[in-house]
Motif scaffolding. Sequence first.
Motif, short mmCIF file in Angstrom:
data_model
loop_
_atom_site.label_atom_id
_atom_site.label_comp_id
_atom_site.label_asym_id
_atom_site.label_seq_id
_atom_site.Cartn_x
_atom_site.Cartn_y
_atom_site.Cartn_z
N VAL A 100 3.66 -1.20 3.98
CA VAL A 100 2.76 -0.17 3.66
C VAL A 100 3.47 1.13 3.83
O VAL A 100 4.74 1.35 4.62
CB VAL A 100 1.64 -0.12 4.89
N ILE A 101 3.23 2.23 3.18
CA ILE A 101 4.07 3.39 3.04
C ILE A 101 3.01 4.71 2.98
O ILE A 101 2.01 4.19 2.67
CB ILE A 101 5.11 3.81 1.74
N THR A 102 3.41 5.49 3.95
CA THR A 102 1.96 6.36 4.16
C THR A 102 2.16 7.68 4.67
O THR A 102 3.75 7.39 4.81
CB THR A 102 0.60 5.86 5.17
N MET A 103 1.96 8.99 4.84
CA MET A 103 1.60 9.85 5.66
C MET A 103 1.78 9.85 7.49
O MET A 103 1.32 9.05 7.66
CB MET A 103 1.20 11.10 5.19
N VAL A 117 0.89 -0.68 0.26
CA VAL A 117 0.15 0.14 -0.01
C VAL A 117 0.93 1.72 0.01
O VAL A 117 1.94 1.33 0.89
CB VAL A 117 -0.44 0.54 1.40
N PHE A 118 0.59 2.19 -0.87
CA PHE A 118 1.19 3.24 -0.86
C PHE A 118 0.30 4.49 -0.75
O PHE A 118 -0.65 4.15 -1.86
CB PHE A 118 2.34 3.79 -1.32
N MET A 119 -0.24 5.18 0.37
CA MET A 119 -1.87 5.80 1.31
C MET A 119 -1.26 7.14 1.43
O MET A 119 -0.51 7.26 2.06
CB MET A 119 -2.10 5.00 1.74
N ALA A 120 -2.14 7.95 0.93
CA ALA A 120 -2.33 9.31 0.79
C ALA A 120 -2.56 9.36 2.44
O ALA A 120 -3.20 8.54 3.03
CB ALA A 120 -2.63 10.14 -0.16
#
Length: 331
Positions: free
Chosen positions: A236-239, A206-209
Amino acid sequence: IIMDSLVKYLSYTPKGAVVYINVFLFSYPPVVSAVKAAYVRGVQMKVIIDSSRDDSRSENDATIKLLESTFQSPSEILTTDNEIDATWAINHSKYVLFSEVDLPRGIAKNVVFATSHNFTLGQTKMIQDAVVMTNKALYDAFVDNWEQLATYAKDMQDYQYTVKDAGDSITAFFFPRRKDGKWDGGDTILDQLAELSDYSKDTVRVFMASTWSGARGVNIAKALTDLEKKGARVEVITMSDIDASVITQLNVLSGAGGYVKIMDVNKEVDHSKVMLIKGVWDGSMQRIVLMGSENYGEGALKYNNNFLLRLRNSSLFASYWNYYEKLKITL
């Protein structure tokens, strides 16, 4: 790159062709100029821009005024006022449809340009993604969505969630997920994860805003954690500015062995909304891209106009997979 590509397609759209635009924010001068130039050239322009909240009204006001003063029928510009939730419901989609594009290497018909990217200068500085393809069934599905939004532009209460298959490998989902005036109780992202069955072979990335939020956001993070605990590989890559409750659950995922990278919002911004699945899905080994404009929050599911594209066993999967690897290494 994405906005430059959009300008290029608009510049190669011939007289007599039709272009449909549906976007949340629209103020990027090169795209505004390309739309006006296409109209002057004889392209029929059909534009929907959000006007549901103060932020979208202020961002879009100059573009709306310019296009209203420029277009004559059958070209048109419509503004949406999503009143399902008076506080923050919006038309959050970002897509452009071309009936024809006469590129130097050949004519392309029924072109779908689907992206996470709002048409603003600020968003050119964020991590974004876009899919461009020619597919008559998919083009027709998006045109149907545009026309449905035009019908309900001032009141989305009766909007109906729709799912359209474009062949056996492409599916478009158009939100909000409502039926008969209310949320139907389902969650399209959780539905996709529930199809995984051979966890030792399953991988989810997942790469998510930033808008990964609320009870829904936590539920998606929990579903990812459960998959990791069952033996799947979850990354997961997220903010850093997503909801604290979601970060707490992602820390549980990390503790269970999953890979989690929380990006510092002050240094880099991811605006993509992508999930990649490689595993036994719906009974067979598959590679799936889920991309679009839908964030992992309550509003995206229940109130906002959004789209999600599911691409099964597409040649684009490798591009997305490699892009994720690049983000993982460089961010």
